[in-house]
Design a protein around this motif. Structure first.
Motif, PDB file in Angstrom:
ATOM      1  N   ASN A 138       0.818  -1.222   0.000  1.00  0.00           N
ATOM      2  CA  ASN A 138       0.000   0.000   0.000  1.00  0.00           C
ATOM      3  C   ASN A 138       0.845   1.263   0.000  1.00  0.00           C
ATOM      4  O   ASN A 138       0.412   2.308  -0.495  1.00  0.00           O
ATOM      5  CB  ASN A 138      -0.932   0.004   1.213  1.00  0.00           C
ATOM      6  CG  ASN A 138      -2.039  -1.025   1.092  1.00  0.00           C
ATOM      7  OD1 ASN A 138      -2.479  -1.341  -0.002  1.00  0.00           O
ATOM      8  ND2 ASN A 138      -2.475  -1.562   2.218  1.00  0.00           N
ATOM      9  N   GLU A 139       2.049   1.171   0.567  1.00  0.00           N
ATOM     10  CA  GLU A 139       2.895   2.364   0.666  1.00  0.00           C
ATOM     11  C   GLU A 139       3.653   2.661  -0.634  1.00  0.00           C
ATOM     12  O   GLU A 139       4.370   3.666  -0.723  1.00  0.00           O
ATOM     13  CB  GLU A 139       3.890   2.224   1.816  1.00  0.00           C
ATOM     14  CG  GLU A 139       4.902   1.094   1.691  1.00  0.00           C
ATOM     15  CD  GLU A 139       4.411  -0.226   2.268  1.00  0.00           C
ATOM     16  OE1 GLU A 139       5.257  -1.060   2.640  1.00  0.00           O
ATOM     17  OE2 GLU A 139       3.171  -0.416   2.349  1.00  0.00           O
ATOM     18  N   ALA A 140       3.520   1.787  -1.646  1.00  0.00           N
ATOM     19  CA  ALA A 140       4.169   2.028  -2.939  1.00  0.00           C
ATOM     20  C   ALA A 140       3.214   2.767  -3.866  1.00  0.00           C
ATOM     21  O   ALA A 140       2.079   2.333  -4.059  1.00  0.00           O
ATOM     22  CB  ALA A 140       4.601   0.709  -3.565  1.00  0.00           C
ATOM     23  N   ASP A 141       3.668   3.880  -4.429  1.00  0.00           N
ATOM     24  CA  ASP A 141       2.787   4.634  -5.324  1.00  0.00           C
ATOM     25  C   ASP A 141       3.268   4.677  -6.764  1.00  0.00           C
ATOM     26  O   ASP A 141       2.559   5.165  -7.640  1.00  0.00           O
ATOM     27  CB  ASP A 141       2.557   6.057  -4.803  1.00  0.00           C
ATOM     28  CG  ASP A 141       3.833   6.866  -4.691  1.00  0.00           C
ATOM     29  OD1 ASP A 141       4.922   6.295  -4.873  1.00  0.00           O
ATOM     30  OD2 ASP A 141       3.748   8.073  -4.410  1.00  0.00           O
ATOM     31  N   ILE A 142       4.478   4.160  -7.030  1.00  0.00           N
ATOM     32  CA  ILE A 142       4.982   4.050  -8.401  1.00  0.00           C
ATOM     33  C   ILE A 142       5.432   2.615  -8.622  1.00  0.00           C
ATOM     34  O   ILE A 142       6.139   2.042  -7.795  1.00  0.00           O
ATOM     35  CB  ILE A 142       6.166   5.006  -8.655  1.00  0.00           C
ATOM     36  CG1 ILE A 142       5.722   6.466  -8.553  1.00  0.00           C
ATOM     37  CG2 ILE A 142       6.796   4.744 -10.024  1.00  0.00           C
ATOM     38  CD1 ILE A 142       6.863   7.464  -8.675  1.00  0.00           C
ATOM     39  N   LEU A 143       5.029   2.036  -9.751  1.00  0.00           N
ATOM     40  CA  LEU A 143       5.499   0.705 -10.148  1.00  0.00           C
ATOM     41  C   LEU A 143       6.209   0.826 -11.487  1.00  0.00           C
ATOM     42  O   LEU A 143       5.710   1.472 -12.410  1.00  0.00           O
ATOM     43  CB  LEU A 143       4.344  -0.277 -10.263  1.00  0.00           C
ATOM     44  CG  LEU A 143       4.734  -1.693 -10.735  1.00  0.00           C
ATOM     45  CD1 LEU A 143       3.968  -2.755  -9.954  1.00  0.00           C
ATOM     46  CD2 LEU A 143       4.491  -1.872 -12.242  1.00  0.00           C
ATOM     47  N   CYS A 144       7.389   0.205 -11.575  1.00  0.00           N
ATOM     48  CA  CYS A 144       8.101   0.158 -12.848  1.00  0.00           C
ATOM     49  C   CYS A 144       8.454  -1.287 -13.176  1.00  0.00           C
ATOM     50  O   CYS A 144       9.160  -1.947 -12.413  1.00  0.00           O
ATOM     51  CB  CYS A 144       9.368   1.005 -12.819  1.00  0.00           C
ATOM     52  SG  CYS A 144      10.238   1.026 -14.419  1.00  0.00           S
ATOM     53  N   PHE A 145       7.929  -1.767 -14.298  1.00  0.00           N
ATOM     54  CA  PHE A 145       8.359  -3.052 -14.834  1.00  0.00           C
ATOM     55  C   PHE A 145       9.604  -2.773 -15.654  1.00  0.00           C
ATOM     56  O   PHE A 145       9.542  -2.123 -16.694  1.00  0.00           O
ATOM     57  CB  PHE A 145       7.269  -3.681 -15.690  1.00  0.00           C
ATOM     58  CG  PHE A 145       7.536  -5.117 -16.033  1.00  0.00           C
ATOM     59  CD1 PHE A 145       7.051  -6.128 -15.220  1.00  0.00           C
ATOM     60  CD2 PHE A 145       8.278  -5.456 -17.145  1.00  0.00           C
ATOM     61  CE1 PHE A 145       7.308  -7.464 -15.520  1.00  0.00           C
ATOM     62  CE2 PHE A 145       8.544  -6.774 -17.455  1.00  0.00           C
ATOM     63  CZ  PHE A 145       8.061  -7.790 -16.637  1.00  0.00           C
ATOM     64  N   ALA A 146      10.758  -3.266 -15.184  1.00  0.00           N
ATOM     65  CA  ALA A 146      12.026  -2.745 -15.672  1.00  0.00           C
ATOM     66  C   ALA A 146      12.329  -3.073 -17.128  1.00  0.00           C
ATOM     67  O   ALA A 146      12.994  -2.293 -17.794  1.00  0.00           O
ATOM     68  CB  ALA A 146      13.178  -3.231 -14.785  1.00  0.00           C
ATOM     69  N   SER A 147      11.867  -4.218 -17.632  1.00  0.00           N
ATOM     70  CA  SER A 147      12.130  -4.470 -19.046  1.00  0.00           C
ATOM     71  C   SER A 147      11.166  -5.473 -19.633  1.00  0.00           C
ATOM     72  O   SER A 147      11.244  -6.670 -19.362  1.00  0.00           O
ATOM     73  CB  SER A 147      13.569  -4.955 -19.281  1.00  0.00           C
ATOM     74  OG  SER A 147      14.449  -3.879 -19.415  1.00  0.00           O
ATOM     75  N   ILE A 148      10.279  -4.955 -20.461  1.00  0.00           N
ATOM     76  CA  ILE A 148       9.430  -5.810 -21.289  1.00  0.00           C
ATOM     77  C   ILE A 148      10.331  -6.584 -22.260  1.00  0.00           C
ATOM     78  O   ILE A 148      11.310  -6.052 -22.766  1.00  0.00           O
ATOM     79  CB  ILE A 148       8.427  -4.939 -22.063  1.00  0.00           C
ATOM     80  CG1 ILE A 148       7.489  -4.229 -21.082  1.00  0.00           C
ATOM     81  CG2 ILE A 148       7.636  -5.744 -23.074  1.00  0.00           C
ATOM     82  CD1 ILE A 148       6.635  -3.139 -21.729  1.00  0.00           C
TER      83      ILE A 148
END
Length: 307
Positions: A138-148
């Motif tokens: 819940n405390e994470a507000d940005i998600l980055c999938f590092a490499s498609i």
């Protein structure tokens, strides 16, 4: 470097690969005829797109949580110790007894370009949808999938599921990519891209997936497939921003001494994420990202410029 102090307590969630790199510089083809070659430097460093991004962000003072998988071997222990030292949170259960932690040999040419020897049986490409633990903190507000395109088991449908989950939690969704492996197209990824706020490929990656040969056209094609902002990394030319509000180049940092391009794109992405987490306008994020990428190429290894 400005902005080293972090006021925000929000976490940034990074998903992707964490490995160890063995770098050789300069690497020359002469070794195949002479049997040995006196490289100026041979060293070990941490690598993998997700670990690189997490490392830069943690060094800049951000709270980072990393979802990856590694083995219980020596290389895996090195990665765990590195993350503990920097305060990078690793997802519980990321260590797998059956895995060999990925180790890449990075052959760095005199001009800074590089080639890779990878272990096809290592952890580098083993991540699956089941390894991506949801719901996200819940405390994470940005998600980055590092490499498609890094992971064969995470295709368009799996990406859409990950990004959909993040959007349902109100997260800002970002994604980077590598070169496509199986002639995938932007249209095939349209559902996944529809959940992406910031898509950050490099020029070659964008051309391959869109079929375009012009940066502006490639950016527009990716936006037409759903991505809200497209930021294309253009190396020495900086980057190109494209959204409803803007379409422009942001120039690169000048007078950069390029030694090694390994991880430069990851440092760029991390710099961009840093700016987003600080609430900066997108162009300011891009300028800081350019600076981070420039700092990276001046040192051997993906993240040695910041740790």
């Amino acid at each position: 470097m400005t902005g080293m102090d972090c006021l925000s307590k929000k976490k940034i969630m990074i998903i992707g690969a964490a490995i160890v790199d063995v770098l050789v510089s300069p690497a020359e083809a002469d070794v195949f005829s002479t049997g040995s070659y006196p490289a100026e430097e041979v060293c070990m460093a941490f690598g993998g797109d997700a670990l690189n991004e997490a490392t830069v962000l943690a060094a800049l003072g951000k709270q980072v949580r990393l979802q990856t998988i590694i083995g219980s071997d020596t290389a895996g222990e090195m990665i765990r110790n590195h993350c503990e030292k920097l305060g990078i949170e690793l997802e519980e259960g990321c260590v797998r007894e059956e895995l060999t932690t990925g180790v890449n040999v990075v052959l760095v040419q005199k001009n800074g370009e590089r080639n890779f020897l990878t272990n096809r049986n290592g952890s580098l490409r083993k991540l699956t949808l089941d390894d991506v633990k949801r719901p996200f903190p819940n405390e994470a507000d940005i998600l980055c999938f590092a490499s498609i395109f890094v992971f064969p088991e995470i295709g368009a449908g799996e990406l859409a599921a990950i990004f959909r989950s993040a959007k349902k939690q109100g997260m800002t969704v970002c994604a980077d990519m590598t070169k496509r492996k199986n002639r995938e197209t932007a249209e095939e990824l349209a559902e996944a891209f529809s959940y992406v706020d910031y898509l950050i490929p490099n020029e070659e990656e964008a051309f391959l997936i869109t079929g375009e040969t012009d940066v502006k056209c490639a950016a527009e094609k990716l936006r037409s497939c759903g991505a809200k902002y497209v930021i294309i990394k253009c190396g020495k030319r900086g980057c190109y921003l494209c959204s409803d509000e803007t379409a422009k180049y942001v120039p690169a940092v000048e007078h950069v001494n390029c030694l090694d391009t390994t991880g430069a794109g990851d440092s760029f992405t991390a710099g961009f994420l840093y700016g987003l987490s600080e609430g900066w306008p997108v162009e300011k994020c891009a300028r800081f990202a350019n600076e981070c990428g420039a700092r990276a190429v001046e040192k051997l290894g993906a993240t040695s410029w910041c740790v």
